[in-house]
Design an enzyme around this catalytic site. Sequence first.
Site, PDB file in Angstrom:
ATOM      1  N   ASP A  93       0.868  -1.168   0.000  1.00 18.95           N
ATOM      2  CA  ASP A  93       0.000   0.000   0.000  1.00 18.95           C
ATOM      3  C   ASP A  93       0.913   1.230   0.000  1.00 18.95           C
ATOM      4  OD1 ASP A  93      -2.914   1.038   1.946  1.00 18.95           O
ATOM      5  OD2 ASP A  93      -2.041   1.735   0.062  1.00 18.95           O
ATOM      6  N   ASP A 268      -8.063  -7.129   1.416  1.00 11.25           N
ATOM      7  CA  ASP A 268      -7.093  -7.263   2.510  1.00 11.25           C
ATOM      8  C   ASP A 268      -7.726  -6.695   3.777  1.00 11.25           C
ATOM      9  OD1 ASP A 268      -6.484  -4.223   1.839  1.00 11.25           O
ATOM     10  OD2 ASP A 268      -5.556  -4.684   3.779  1.00 11.25           O
ATOM     11  N   CYS A 306     -12.373 -27.391  10.828  1.00  8.97           N
ATOM     12  CA  CYS A 306     -11.159 -26.736  10.322  1.00  8.97           C
ATOM     13  C   CYS A 306     -10.006 -27.726  10.380  1.00  8.97           C
ATOM     14  CB  CYS A 306     -10.848 -25.505  11.173  1.00  8.97           C
ATOM     15  SG  CYS A 306      -9.349 -24.643  10.639  1.00  8.97           S
ATOM     16  N   CYS A 308      -6.772 -26.917  10.198  1.00 10.49           N
ATOM     17  CA  CYS A 308      -5.493 -26.197  10.389  1.00 10.49           C
ATOM     18  C   CYS A 308      -4.704 -26.816  11.545  1.00 10.49           C
ATOM     19  CB  CYS A 308      -5.764 -24.717  10.648  1.00 10.49           C
ATOM     20  SG  CYS A 308      -6.065 -24.260  12.357  1.00 10.49           S
ATOM     21  N   CYS A 311      -6.290 -26.351  15.009  1.00 10.60           N
ATOM     22  CA  CYS A 311      -7.495 -27.145  15.286  1.00 10.60           C
ATOM     23  C   CYS A 311      -7.194 -28.631  15.342  1.00 10.60           C
ATOM     24  CB  CYS A 311      -8.558 -26.861  14.226  1.00 10.60           C
ATOM     25  SG  CYS A 311      -9.178 -25.180  14.363  1.00 10.60           S
ATOM     26  N   HIS A 337      -4.871 -19.959  12.927  1.00 15.16           N
ATOM     27  CA  HIS A 337      -6.233 -20.423  12.636  1.00 15.16           C
ATOM     28  C   HIS A 337      -7.044 -19.359  11.888  1.00 15.16           C
ATOM     29  CE1 HIS A 337     -10.320 -21.857  12.921  1.00 15.16           C
ATOM     30  NE2 HIS A 337     -10.613 -20.640  13.366  1.00 15.16           N
TER      31      HIS A 337
END
Length: 371
Positions: A93, A268, A306, A308, A311, A337
Site C-alpha cells: 500500500d 485485505d 477446520c 489447520c 485445530c 487459525h
Amino acid sequence: MTKPGTFVVHATDGNARRGTLSTAHGDIQTPIFMPVGTQGTVKSLSPQDLEEMNAQIILGNTYHLYLRPGDELVARRGGLHKFSNWNRPILTDSGGFQVFSLKGIRKLSEEGVEFRSYIDGSKHFFSPEKAIEIQMNLGSDIMMVLDECVGYGADRGYTEKSLEMTTRWAKRCRERYPAGSGDQLMFGIVQGGFFKDLRTRSAEQLCSLPFEGFAIGGLSVGESIPEMYEQVHHTAPLLPAEKPRYLMGVGTPLDLLEAVSAGVDMLDCVLPSRNARNGTLFTSQGKINIKKAAYKEDDSPLDPNCNCYTCRNFSKAYLRHLYMSKELLSYRLNTYHNLYFYLDLMQQVRDSIENGTFAQLKARYEDAYAA
Ligand SMILES: CNc1nc2cc3c(cc2[nH]1)N=C(N)NC3
Ligand SMILES: [Zn+2]
C-alpha cells in the site's frame, strides 16, 4: 512465465468472478484474501506457516517500511522478497491511508503530503513520485498509487476537490513508472467518499489511465456496513471487467462474500490477525471469544470443521489458557487459525464460482454469522 499483469476471468457466477492474475512472483488465483504484513512480516507467523496455509500474496506497507528499516536499506538487501524470504507475490500500500489516518500534524498540498514519523516524530514528505520510488525499492509485485483518503463524514465539496487531486496524483504515479516499463504492476485507487456520482467520476477519470488493476479506496473508514455495501455495489461494476478489482481494508467473512458478489476480486484486512491477538476467533459456526470461562475445560478443537494446525493439535481449554497467560504461542496459534479460516473461505468461494454454487455458500455463512 505469463506476462505480469495478465488477468484472465475463467468463470462467473452472477457478478462473482473466478480469475487468475499473473505477477513476477507467480500467479494469484482470485477471488483472493491478502494477509497483512505491515512491516514485512505477518505478525507471529513465518513464511513457512503462510505457504503451508496457501497464502498466495501478502501486503507490506510503504509508510512503515520507509520509516523503518528504510526502503533503501531493503533495496540494498535485494528487495522485500529477499529481505523477508517471502518468494510469492507482495502488494504494497502507498501509505496514503496511514498518513491520512494518522492523528496530528500533516500538511497536504498539490505537491504531496508532509507528515511526522510515528516512531520519533521526525518530519517527512511523500510526493506521488516518492511513494512509487519507495515501492520500486521494495520491489513489490503490485504498487498502489498515493491517494488522499478522506475521512468518514467529509462533506461533498471537500470530497470532490480531493478526488480530483487523487486523479492528478495517480497520473503522476503512472508517469513515474509507466505501464510495461518493468515487472511491477500499479493499481489506481477510486475515491469519492459516500457520494455515488463522485465515485462514478473518480472511476471514470482513473479507468482512462493504463493501470493493471483498480482499487476501491476510502471505505471501511467508520461507516455502517449497509453504507459500505452500497458503495461497493455501486463502484465495483464501474471498474473494467477485464482488470482485477481490489477492495481495500475489508473485512469480516460476510464482507468478503458480499464484496465478491459485487464483482470484487481482491481484499485485505487486519481483522483476522488483529482479532486473533485479542482472542476473537472465526469458525465455521460463527465467531467465538476464547477467553470465555465456558472454554476452561473444553477439550474440543476450536473448529471441528477446520483442518489447520491449531485445530488439529490443541483444545479450546489449552488455547484459553495460553490467552489468559498472555503466552506468545497464543498469538501464533490464534493467528494461524484465523488466517487459515479466511484463506480456506476464499478457496471455497473460488470453487463455488466454478461450480455455480456461490449464492448457496454465501447463504450458509450468513446463517452461521447472523448478528
Ligand atoms: C481498514 N480500512 C481501510 N480502508 C482503507 C482505504 C484505503 C487504504 C487502506 C484502507 N484500510 N489504502 C489506501 N492507499 N487508500 C484507501
Ligand atoms: Zn483452525
